[in-house]
Design a protein around this motif. Structure first.
Motif, PDB file in Angstrom:
ATOM      1  N   UNK A  96       0.807  -1.215   0.000  1.00 46.84           N
ATOM      2  CA  UNK A  96       0.000   0.000   0.000  1.00 46.84           C
ATOM      3  C   UNK A  96       0.844   1.271   0.000  1.00 46.84           C
ATOM      4  N   UNK A  97       2.138   1.099  -0.317  1.00 42.70           N
ATOM      5  CA  UNK A  97       3.050   2.245  -0.504  1.00 42.70           C
ATOM      6  C   UNK A  97       3.001   3.224   0.663  1.00 42.70           C
ATOM      7  N   UNK A  98       3.204   2.690   1.871  1.00 42.81           N
ATOM      8  CA  UNK A  98       3.289   3.542   3.051  1.00 42.81           C
ATOM      9  C   UNK A  98       4.524   4.444   2.952  1.00 42.81           C
ATOM     10  N   UNK A  99       4.669   5.369   3.890  1.00 38.71           N
ATOM     11  CA  UNK A  99       5.845   6.218   3.928  1.00 38.71           C
ATOM     12  C   UNK A  99       7.112   5.363   3.940  1.00 38.71           C
ATOM     13  N   UNK A 100       8.176   5.883   3.366  1.00 40.45           N
ATOM     14  CA  UNK A 100       9.410   5.106   3.260  1.00 40.45           C
ATOM     15  C   UNK A 100       9.905   4.621   4.622  1.00 40.45           C
ATOM     16  N   UNK A 101       9.836   5.477   5.633  1.00 43.14           N
ATOM     17  CA  UNK A 101      10.313   5.093   6.953  1.00 43.14           C
ATOM     18  C   UNK A 101       9.464   3.970   7.543  1.00 43.14           C
ATOM     19  N   UNK A 102       8.180   3.953   7.211  1.00 47.67           N
ATOM     20  CA  UNK A 102       7.296   2.883   7.666  1.00 47.67           C
ATOM     21  C   UNK A 102       7.657   1.577   6.962  1.00 47.67           C
ATOM     22  N   UNK A 103       7.891   1.648   5.663  1.00 48.49           N
ATOM     23  CA  UNK A 103       8.259   0.451   4.907  1.00 48.49           C
ATOM     24  C   UNK A 103       9.574  -0.136   5.412  1.00 48.49           C
ATOM     25  N   UNK A 104      10.557   0.743   5.633  1.00 47.58           N
ATOM     26  CA  UNK A 104      11.859   0.255   6.078  1.00 47.58           C
ATOM     27  C   UNK A 104      11.784  -0.348   7.476  1.00 47.58           C
ATOM     28  N   UNK A 105      11.015   0.251   8.355  1.00 47.60           N
ATOM     29  CA  UNK A 105      10.862  -0.283   9.713  1.00 47.60           C
ATOM     30  C   UNK A 105      10.192  -1.652   9.683  1.00 47.60           C
ATOM     31  N   UNK A 106       9.173  -1.794   8.834  1.00 42.66           N
ATOM     32  CA  UNK A 106       8.475  -3.074   8.726  1.00 42.66           C
ATOM     33  C   UNK A 106       9.395  -4.154   8.175  1.00 42.66           C
ATOM     34  N   UNK A 107      10.223  -3.798   7.208  1.00 41.77           N
ATOM     35  CA  UNK A 107      11.170  -4.772   6.657  1.00 41.77           C
ATOM     36  C   UNK A 107      12.227  -5.157   7.683  1.00 41.77           C
ATOM     37  N   UNK A 108      12.683  -4.202   8.482  1.00 44.28           N
ATOM     38  CA  UNK A 108      13.663  -4.517   9.528  1.00 44.28           C
ATOM     39  C   UNK A 108      13.079  -5.514  10.525  1.00 44.28           C
ATOM     40  N   UNK A 109      11.819  -5.325  10.893  1.00 48.01           N
ATOM     41  CA  UNK A 109      11.170  -6.257  11.821  1.00 48.01           C
ATOM     42  C   UNK A 109      11.051  -7.646  11.200  1.00 48.01           C
ATOM     43  N   UNK A 110      10.738  -7.680   9.894  1.00 40.60           N
ATOM     44  CA  UNK A 110      10.649  -8.964   9.205  1.00 40.60           C
ATOM     45  C   UNK A 110      12.008  -9.661   9.197  1.00 40.60           C
ATOM     46  N   UNK A 111      13.066  -8.927   8.896  1.00 33.77           N
ATOM     47  CA  UNK A 111      14.399  -9.520   8.849  1.00 33.77           C
ATOM     48  C   UNK A 111      14.799 -10.079  10.213  1.00 33.77           C
ATOM     49  N   UNK A 112      14.488  -9.362  11.276  1.00 41.84           N
ATOM     50  CA  UNK A 112      14.815  -9.848  12.617  1.00 41.84           C
ATOM     51  C   UNK A 112      14.102 -11.160  12.918  1.00 41.84           C
ATOM     52  N   UNK A 113      12.829 -11.260  12.518  1.00 41.83           N
ATOM     53  CA  UNK A 113      12.076 -12.481  12.768  1.00 41.83           C
ATOM     54  C   UNK A 113      12.538 -13.628  11.863  1.00 41.83           C
ATOM     55  N   UNK A 114      12.990 -13.306  10.653  1.00 45.73           N
ATOM     56  CA  UNK A 114      13.434 -14.337   9.722  1.00 45.73           C
ATOM     57  C   UNK A 114      14.697 -15.046  10.183  1.00 45.73           C
ATOM     58  N   UNK A 115      15.517 -14.373  10.991  1.00 42.15           N
ATOM     59  CA  UNK A 115      16.781 -14.985  11.405  1.00 42.15           C
ATOM     60  C   UNK A 115      16.554 -16.311  12.129  1.00 42.15           C
ATOM     61  N   UNK A 116      15.397 -16.473  12.758  1.00 47.87           N
ATOM     62  CA  UNK A 116      15.098 -17.726  13.435  1.00 47.87           C
ATOM     63  C   UNK A 116      14.836 -18.879  12.481  1.00 47.87           C
ATOM     64  N   UNK A 117      14.635 -18.568  11.194  1.00 47.79           N
ATOM     65  CA  UNK A 117      14.345 -19.601  10.194  1.00 47.79           C
ATOM     66  C   UNK A 117      15.490 -19.799   9.210  1.00 47.79           C
ATOM     67  N   UNK A 118      16.558 -19.003   9.348  1.00 46.79           N
ATOM     68  CA  UNK A 118      17.640 -19.017   8.365  1.00 46.79           C
ATOM     69  C   UNK A 118      18.902 -19.671   8.909  1.00 46.79           C
ATOM     70  N   UNK A 119      19.675 -20.237   7.988  1.00 46.41           N
ATOM     71  CA  UNK A 119      21.023 -20.680   8.324  1.00 46.41           C
ATOM     72  C   UNK A 119      21.877 -20.569   7.058  1.00 46.41           C
TER      73      UNK A 119
END
Length: 279
Positions: A136-159
């Motif tokens: 939904x093309x939120x503000x850039x800072x909102x998009x980047x913050x959401x992606x950072x949260x996703x990356x943090x959660x993904x680390x539990x599934x990555x190796x």
């Protein structure tokens, strides 16, 4: 596409990440792969698919995780179908970004998902929030913050998995055939030609190739061309030009295969990714 099936696709201009929300009833799509990491959440129904030689049933709240090149299909085993939202993460973007929150990559390794389905409510929430902010093309800072949260959660599934030049688990003839198909993907390759290049008869080659990669050589070549077509269409190339460049007989030939793999036409995919009008 069946009347009750629908796809809503968008692409983030800053990261190139594609966001897709879709609903399918019955058969969704044929076996295919992507050159992106796929992270998605099932919203409704049962999303049934085959991947890593296993049948998976993703139910609401579960996160499904696929690596580049992993062959998968899609089917709705219940009459009400299934709905899901998904992010297509570019491998180079993911590896670059993940290094800020994950261990540094050892030499000759690549990111890999530990499992195909994850029961992780916080990862599901992070995936949905990242999807919403990008789609939904939120503000850039909102998009980047959401992606950072996703990356943090993904680390539990990555190796980090060793990047094999030649996977010792697979027959050498299958590797040789795959390399040949990649090198000649634009050409009208016959099985006799492929078998001659690999030094075996075509029947033994077909058995070895399908055992190694889950697809017959001709089906693998089509999927290889489709992944390249996706990339070109997203950049705004016209479907007719893409079909010609990749060795399809014509635009309609490309279109038939594209719909079977991705559920929408090349023109529709191009328009939603590039926002360019048809010429």
């Amino acid at each position: 596409m069946r009347a009750h099936n629908w796809i809503d696709l968008n692409q983030d201009a800053d990261t190139g990440i594609e966001t897709l929300r879709a609903h399918f009833e019955g058969h969704a799509y044929d076996p295919h792969w992507h050159d992106s990491y796929l992270v998605g959440v099932t919203e409704q129904g049962v999303q049934q698919f085959n991947c890593r030689r296993t049948r998976h049933d993703s139910v609401p709240g579960q996160v499904f995780l696929l690596e580049p090149g992993e062959i998968h299909d899609g089917h709705a085993p219940t009459v009400d179908g299934f709905t899901y939202r998904m992010l297509y993460l570019d491998p180079h973007w993911l590896e670059r970004e993940i290094c800020s929150v994950f261990e540094e990559a050892p030499a000759h390794h690549q990111l890999s998902f530990a499992r195909t389905l994850a029961n992780d409510p916080r990862l599901a929430l992070a995936t949905s929030q990242a999807f919403h902010s990008l789609h939904h093309s939120e503000l850039r800072i909102v998009r980047q913050s959401a992606l950072d949260q996703l990356l943090e959660r993904l680390t539990g599934q990555l190796y980090w998995r060793m990047r094999y030049r030649d996977d010792p688990r697979l027959p050498r003839v299958a590797h040789k055939a795959r390399d040949y198909l990649h090198a000649h993907l634009h050409q009208d390759i016959g099985m006799n030609e492929l078998a001659l290049a690999c030094g075996v008869d075509r029947f033994r080659l077909s058995r070895a190739f399908k055992s190694a990669f889950g697809l017959a050589p001709h089906a693998y070549l089509v999927q290889l061309r489709l992944t390249r077509a996706r990339r070109l269409l997203a950049k705004g190339e016209q479907p007719a030009a893409v079909a010609m460049a990749l060795g399809f007989a014509d635009q309609s030939h490309l279109g038939r295969w594209f719909v079977r793999a991705y559920g929408l036409t090349p023109a529709a995919y191009r328009k939603r990714c590039s926002n360019l009008p048809d010429s």
